[in-house]
Design an enzyme around this catalytic site. Structure first.
Site, PDB file in Angstrom:
ATOM      1  N   SER A   1       0.838  -1.202   0.000  1.00  0.00           N
ATOM      2  CA  SER A   1       0.000   0.000   0.000  1.00  0.00           C
ATOM      3  C   SER A   1       0.871   1.249   0.000  1.00  0.00           C
ATOM      4  O   SER A   1       1.641   1.487   0.940  1.00  0.00           O
ATOM      5  CB  SER A   1      -0.905   0.003   1.232  1.00  0.00           C
ATOM      6  OG  SER A   1      -1.457   1.287   1.381  1.00  0.00           O
TER       7      SER A   1
ATOM      8  N   HIS B   1      -1.076  -1.135  -4.462  1.00  0.00           N
ATOM      9  CA  HIS B   1      -2.366  -0.850  -3.818  1.00  0.00           C
ATOM     10  C   HIS B   1      -2.436   0.644  -3.507  1.00  0.00           C
ATOM     11  O   HIS B   1      -1.563   1.201  -2.842  1.00  0.00           O
ATOM     12  CB  HIS B   1      -2.481  -1.676  -2.528  1.00  0.00           C
ATOM     13  CG  HIS B   1      -3.791  -1.550  -1.817  1.00  0.00           C
ATOM     14  ND1 HIS B   1      -4.900  -2.302  -2.132  1.00  0.00           N
ATOM     15  CD2 HIS B   1      -4.176  -0.748  -0.781  1.00  0.00           C
ATOM     16  CE1 HIS B   1      -5.906  -1.981  -1.330  1.00  0.00           C
ATOM     17  NE2 HIS B   1      -5.494  -1.031  -0.510  1.00  0.00           N
TER      18      HIS B   1
ATOM     19  N   ASP C   1      -4.818   3.707  -1.956  1.00  0.00           N
ATOM     20  CA  ASP C   1      -5.970   4.004  -1.097  1.00  0.00           C
ATOM     21  C   ASP C   1      -6.484   5.408  -1.357  1.00  0.00           C
ATOM     22  O   ASP C   1      -5.789   6.393  -1.118  1.00  0.00           O
ATOM     23  CB  ASP C   1      -5.546   3.892   0.374  1.00  0.00           C
ATOM     24  CG  ASP C   1      -5.233   2.451   0.750  1.00  0.00           C
ATOM     25  OD1 ASP C   1      -6.151   1.620   0.703  1.00  0.00           O
ATOM     26  OD2 ASP C   1      -4.063   2.159   1.079  1.00  0.00           O
TER      27      ASP C   1
ATOM     28  N   MET D   1      -9.260   8.222  -0.365  1.00  0.00           N
ATOM     29  CA  MET D   1     -10.174   8.560   0.739  1.00  0.00           C
ATOM     30  C   MET D   1     -10.784   9.931   0.518  1.00  0.00           C
ATOM     31  O   MET D   1     -10.141  10.814  -0.044  1.00  0.00           O
ATOM     32  CB  MET D   1      -9.394   8.577   2.056  1.00  0.00           C
ATOM     33  CG  MET D   1      -8.635   7.303   2.326  1.00  0.00           C
ATOM     34  SD  MET D   1      -7.666   7.460   3.836  1.00  0.00           S
ATOM     35  CE  MET D   1      -6.695   5.956   3.756  1.00  0.00           C
TER      36      MET D   1
ATOM     37  N   HIS E   1      -8.268   1.070  -4.068  1.00  0.00           N
ATOM     38  CA  HIS E   1      -9.230   0.858  -2.982  1.00  0.00           C
ATOM     39  C   HIS E   1      -9.933   2.187  -2.699  1.00  0.00           C
ATOM     40  O   HIS E   1      -9.321   3.127  -2.194  1.00  0.00           O
ATOM     41  CB  HIS E   1      -8.437   0.368  -1.751  1.00  0.00           C
ATOM     42  CG  HIS E   1      -9.255   0.161  -0.522  1.00  0.00           C
ATOM     43  ND1 HIS E   1      -8.675  -0.085   0.697  1.00  0.00           N
ATOM     44  CD2 HIS E   1     -10.596   0.148  -0.314  1.00  0.00           C
ATOM     45  CE1 HIS E   1      -9.637  -0.231   1.610  1.00  0.00           C
ATOM     46  NE2 HIS E   1     -10.805  -0.084   1.017  1.00  0.00           N
TER      47      HIS E   1
ATOM     48  N   MET F   1     -12.185   4.358  -0.684  1.00  0.00           N
ATOM     49  CA  MET F   1     -12.878   4.587   0.590  1.00  0.00           C
ATOM     50  C   MET F   1     -13.632   5.905   0.459  1.00  0.00           C
ATOM     51  O   MET F   1     -13.329   6.903   1.122  1.00  0.00           O
ATOM     52  CB  MET F   1     -11.862   4.625   1.731  1.00  0.00           C
ATOM     53  CG  MET F   1     -11.365   3.239   2.113  1.00  0.00           C
ATOM     54  SD  MET F   1      -9.834   3.279   3.014  1.00  0.00           S
ATOM     55  CE  MET F   1      -8.703   3.251   1.647  1.00  0.00           C
TER      56      MET F   1
ATOM     57  N   MET G   1     -11.592  -5.998   5.195  1.00  0.00           N
ATOM     58  CA  MET G   1     -10.829  -5.020   5.971  1.00  0.00           C
ATOM     59  C   MET G   1     -10.510  -5.627   7.342  1.00  0.00           C
ATOM     60  O   MET G   1     -11.420  -6.000   8.084  1.00  0.00           O
ATOM     61  CB  MET G   1     -11.625  -3.720   6.144  1.00  0.00           C
ATOM     62  CG  MET G   1     -11.792  -2.910   4.871  1.00  0.00           C
ATOM     63  SD  MET G   1     -10.248  -2.604   3.982  1.00  0.00           S
ATOM     64  CE  MET G   1      -9.308  -1.671   5.199  1.00  0.00           C
TER      65      MET G   1
ATOM     66  N   ASP H   1      -6.744  -6.608   4.041  1.00  0.00           N
ATOM     67  CA  ASP H   1      -6.099  -5.289   4.069  1.00  0.00           C
ATOM     68  C   ASP H   1      -6.115  -4.705   5.479  1.00  0.00           C
ATOM     69  O   ASP H   1      -7.187  -4.448   6.040  1.00  0.00           O
ATOM     70  CB  ASP H   1      -6.864  -4.372   3.100  1.00  0.00           C
ATOM     71  CG  ASP H   1      -6.257  -2.983   2.968  1.00  0.00           C
ATOM     72  OD1 ASP H   1      -5.209  -2.711   3.588  1.00  0.00           O
ATOM     73  OD2 ASP H   1      -6.841  -2.166   2.225  1.00  0.00           O
TER      74      ASP H   1
ATOM     75  N   GLY I   1       1.178  -2.073   4.278  1.00  0.00           N
ATOM     76  CA  GLY I   1       1.821  -0.770   4.150  1.00  0.00           C
ATOM     77  C   GLY I   1       2.982  -0.633   5.112  1.00  0.00           C
ATOM     78  O   GLY I   1       4.154  -0.747   4.731  1.00  0.00           O
TER      79      GLY I   1
END
Ligand code: DX5
Ligand code: ZN
Length: 218
Positions: free
Chosen positions: A8, A33, A35, A37, A66, A68, A137, A175, A197
């Site tokens: 990540s 990966h 993320d 947000m 991913h 979020m 998650m 994850d 990560g």
């Protein structure tokens, strides 16, 4: 079981992002990966579409994105344009989940449905045949460096049962809070893909950590 490792970038050193991308290109990592947000679905803001675009320029491996964010359907076309290969959307963030899944597929991307630690996997029974990944998650989403929630082992079992029962070919991705110890157990218990990560990027030898994680060697 595939034993795919997806580091990540949330834990990468952003001041030296190119260096970390090159490190991952040279490593045994399988995917990048990323993320995303929005400060609404989770109480944090991370990267936007521009970030994906620039990572894609130098990354030689699939981009596992991913989301979020609430109402992720608003960004599918744009994310495809930036180079996303897989989109994970949250079960909790989609009102019309079925429609969003098929929209992602229409754009030629693989699709995963992510579930928060409190969301039971049985809620995926009517879409499990339509997706490529279930993203479990193992922390509450939003931040790196959190403690792994051990109930995840049971959720892997539940997901495997559902996949079998529904003749789905979905892979199981986990994850959050993953380290060398739980990584080998997670693979043994049936996880196909692990996202990590802090464990990878806080180590002086991230390539060795990736290698050991992949071997299931703690
Ligand atoms: C958390 C993110 C994770 C995070 C994992 O909301 O989805 O991908 O980067 O970080 P670690 O491995 O530090 O828990
Ligand atoms: Zn993630």
């Amino acid at each position: 079981m595939k034993k795919i490792i997806a580091p990540s970038l949330l834990s990468a050193n952003l001041a030296f992002l190119y260096r970390d991308i090159e490190m991952l290109n040279e490593s045994e990592a399988d995917w990048f990966h990323i993320d995303i947000m929005d400060s609404s679905f989770v109480s944090n803001i991370s990267f936007g579409t521009l970030f994906i675009k620039y990572v894609k320029k130098y990354a030689h491996k699939p981009m596992d994105v991913h989301l979020m964010i609430l109402q992720p359907e608003r960004y599918i076309e744009q994310l495809k344009g930036c180079g996303a290969d897989h989109l994970h959307i949250h079960y909790e963030a989609c009102i019309h989940l079925n429609k969003t899944i098929f929209s992602i597929k229409k754009y030629g991307m693989k699709v995963g449905v992510a579930v928060n630690p409190h969301t039971p996997v049985c809620l995926l029974q009517d879409i499990i045949q339509d997706i490529d990944f279930v993203l479990l998650m193992s922390v509450n989403p939003g931040f790196s460096g959190q403690k792994f929630i051990s109930r995840t082992y049971q959720k892997i079992e539940d997901t495997k049962d559902l996949i079998l029962k529904k003749h789905s070919s979905a892979l199981i991705e986990v994850d959050g809070g993953i380290n060398l110890e739980n990584a080998s157990l997670l693979f043994k218990n049936g996880a196909d893909i692990l996202v990590a990560g802090t464990t990878i990027f806080s180590n002086k030898n991230p390539k060795t950590i990736i290698h050991r994680m992949k071997l299931g060697n703690n």
